[in-house]
Design an enzyme around this catalytic site. Structure first.
Site, PDB file in Angstrom:
ATOM      1  N   SER A 292       0.835  -1.197   0.000  1.00 56.95           N
ATOM      2  CA  SER A 292       0.000   0.000   0.000  1.00 56.95           C
ATOM      3  C   SER A 292       0.881   1.263   0.000  1.00 56.95           C
ATOM      4  O   SER A 292       1.763   1.407  -0.850  1.00 56.95           O
ATOM      5  CB  SER A 292      -0.934  -0.039   1.222  1.00 56.95           C
ATOM      6  OG  SER A 292      -1.911   0.968   1.168  1.00 56.95           O
ATOM      7  N   ASP A 356      -8.101  -4.978  -6.350  1.00 61.18           N
ATOM      8  CA  ASP A 356      -7.542  -4.049  -5.360  1.00 61.18           C
ATOM      9  C   ASP A 356      -7.685  -2.613  -5.852  1.00 61.18           C
ATOM     10  O   ASP A 356      -7.100  -2.211  -6.856  1.00 61.18           O
ATOM     11  CB  ASP A 356      -6.066  -4.385  -5.138  1.00 61.18           C
ATOM     12  CG  ASP A 356      -5.420  -3.532  -4.051  1.00 61.18           C
ATOM     13  OD1 ASP A 356      -6.000  -2.512  -3.652  1.00 61.18           O
ATOM     14  OD2 ASP A 356      -4.318  -3.892  -3.609  1.00 61.18           O
ATOM     15  N   HIS A 450      -7.450  -5.470  -1.057  1.00 61.42           N
ATOM     16  CA  HIS A 450      -6.233  -4.726  -0.718  1.00 61.42           C
ATOM     17  C   HIS A 450      -5.552  -5.283   0.524  1.00 61.42           C
ATOM     18  O   HIS A 450      -4.388  -4.968   0.781  1.00 61.42           O
ATOM     19  CB  HIS A 450      -6.562  -3.249  -0.508  1.00 61.42           C
ATOM     20  CG  HIS A 450      -5.357  -2.386  -0.297  1.00 61.42           C
ATOM     21  ND1 HIS A 450      -4.338  -2.286  -1.213  1.00 61.42           N
ATOM     22  CD2 HIS A 450      -4.985  -1.589   0.747  1.00 61.42           C
ATOM     23  CE1 HIS A 450      -3.405  -1.455  -0.759  1.00 61.42           C
ATOM     24  NE2 HIS A 450      -3.774  -1.034   0.430  1.00 61.42           N
TER      25      HIS A 450
END
Length: 481
Positions: A292, A356, A450
């Site tokens: 991320s 995602d 995610h």
């Protein structure tokens, strides 16, 4: 005006949500005059050349509005996060729900310590695995991908857990944990840790950056920051300001050296640690990784090394492994990074799992900023089947054509959470914390995709055909069907 001294570049677009009122945002939707907007700091030439369509102004207003909401709920969001994280840790500490009730009735309730080596983050609660996959051959790209993902996953944990996992579970050398300062949000927001994998040849230093904390308004504001700047001295292109600030951007840009006796900045602190370790052992190499926001920081790190002419360090950089990484620059930045990677033989492995949503922002569009991923993409579908692609499908996430497939995929992933232990093995069993996240992923497609769990599974289960000798992202593009 922004607090930033932007003398290091002539083109920039800085947005300060704290200076924008609701009235300002409404006015922005109906007026193309960006120059008079008090919450935008940008040279007149840049603003005059900027696209002022309703779509672009709507995107700016939406990003600022979301940041203002996050700033407003900062304290209650953090409180809710602590409660939600405390509950699964309380259950684990007491041996499950029924033991919790029994301990409560008998006065033997075990209260978890948030700083202990057993207190997991919420992301850690969704996937308790910390062991490395022993079935993957040490030293291969697959091994480094798996090791990098596990390092990215435990980067969300407290220092005690990270230290314990590296030393006791992985049997590797823990080097240090760094809690670094963001000069613009004026607090420590960037965390990273460094360890040495002595089972590889050559020995590898692994630098892992923590990603977005789920209940941190500050982290989400960094992700939603639509500000950018163009570093013109070396034709670097347009770079995301939020990620630059998280890495260690200073008020006067990127000075080559920054010796602060008060604060630690991620880029400068870790670069010095790498200098010291590589000076003592010339055979060492290092990799950068993160999930991320951590992936964005890891991908930006070599760009700043290149700007500073750190060729010796770049020659020692074996690879950059990112998971669920958002875009960090425009097409010109991408071309600059391709040249850096090619010149120094750096492997760039960018992993994307299914839908995602974070990997598809900021938008790759012609309306506003034109952000682009650079290099190829290791894309994995919901069956954990991998394929090297130029980019993930549905590049900008928001598409009505993809709505039904994404919803159906979310339903399938929820069903899969019950059967995967029988399909792939007991180590892939999902707990009820993750299944709850899967339900959210049906309501808001792409949210659950995610989470680190699916990236861990992808690096362990996803077979990915590769060229026999690959050192550049361009080489892998030849595999695209």
């Amino acid at each position: 005006m922004s607090k930033t001294n932007m003398k290091f570049c002539n083109s920039y677009f800085l947005v300060d949500p704290t200076k924008a009122s609701v009235y300002d945002l409404i006015l922005l939707l109906f007026s193309p005059n960006l120059i008079s907007a008090r919450f935008i700091d940008s040279p007149p030439d840049t603003l005059n050349s900027a696209r002022r369509s309703f779509a672009s102004r709507w995107m700016i207003a939406l990003a600022i509005f979301l940041q203002k909401v996050l700033i407003f709920i900062r304290t209650p969001l953090a409180f809710i996060g602590r409660i939600i994280t405390y509950w699964p840790n309380l259950l684990t500490a007491n041996g499950g729900f029924f033991n919790l009730i029994l301990n409560l009735l008998t006065g033997k309730l075990v209260k978890p310590d948030e700083s202990s080596a057993t207190y997991a983050s919420f992301l850690g609660c969704t996937d308790r695995r910390v062991e490395l996959d022993q079935k993957i051959e040490v030293g291969t790209i697959e091994y480094k991908s798996m090791l990098s993902m596990m390092a990215s996953k435990i980067a969300y944990e407290n220092k005690s857990i990270i230290t314990s996992v590296v030393k006791n579970t992985w049997k590797m050398d823990f080097v240090g944990y760094y809690d670094c300062y963001n000069a613009f949000q004026e607090k420590n927001l960037t965390q990273a840790f460094v360890f040495k994998a002595s089972d590889t040849n050559p020995n590898l230093i692994v630098v892992s950056f923590r990603g977005t904390e789920l209940f941190s308004s500050d982290d989400w504001c960094t992700d939603l920051d639509i500000s950018w700047y163009v570093y013109e001295l070396k034709n670097v292109g347009k770079v995301h300001v939020g990620f630059s600030r998280a890495l260690g951007l200073q008020q006067n840009g990127w000075p080559k050296e920054n010796i602060s006796l008060i604060q630690q900045y991620a880029y400068y602190t870790i670069r010095q640690k790498l200098r010291d370790m590589l000076a003592r052992d010339k055979n060492l190499k290092f990799i950068l990784t993160g999930h991320s926001l951590g992936g964005a920081i890891a991908a930006l790190f070599p760009a700043i090394l290149a700007i500073h002419g750190e060729d010796e360090l770049l020659d020692k950089l074996e690879g950059v492994y990112t998971f669920g990484q958002p875009r960090i620059g425009d097409e010109e930045f991408g071309e600059y990074m391709k040249e850096v990677m090619k010149k120094h033989g750096i492997e760039y492995e960018r992993f994307v799992y299914n839908n995602d949503m974070v990997t598809r922002v900021p938008f790759d569009d012609k309306i506003l900023f034109g952000y682009k991923h650079y290099g190829s993409c290791n894309y994995f579908n919901s069956l954990y089947q991998g394929k090297v692609r130029e980019d993930a499908p549905n590049a900008n996430y928001i598409s009505m054509l993809w709505l039904i497939p994404k919803l159906l995929s979310g339903v399938w992933e929820f069903i899969r959470s019950f059967i995967i232990r029988f399909w792939k093995g007991n180590e892939y069993k999902e707990n009820w914390t993750m299944r709850t996240v899967r339900i959210v992923g049906i309501i808001i497609p792409g949210v659950s995709d995610h989470f680190p769990l699916d990236y861990v599974n992808s690096t362990r289960l996803g077979g990915l055909a590769r060229p026999l000798a690959t050192t550049t992202p361009q080489d892998k593009l030849s595999l695209i069907a």
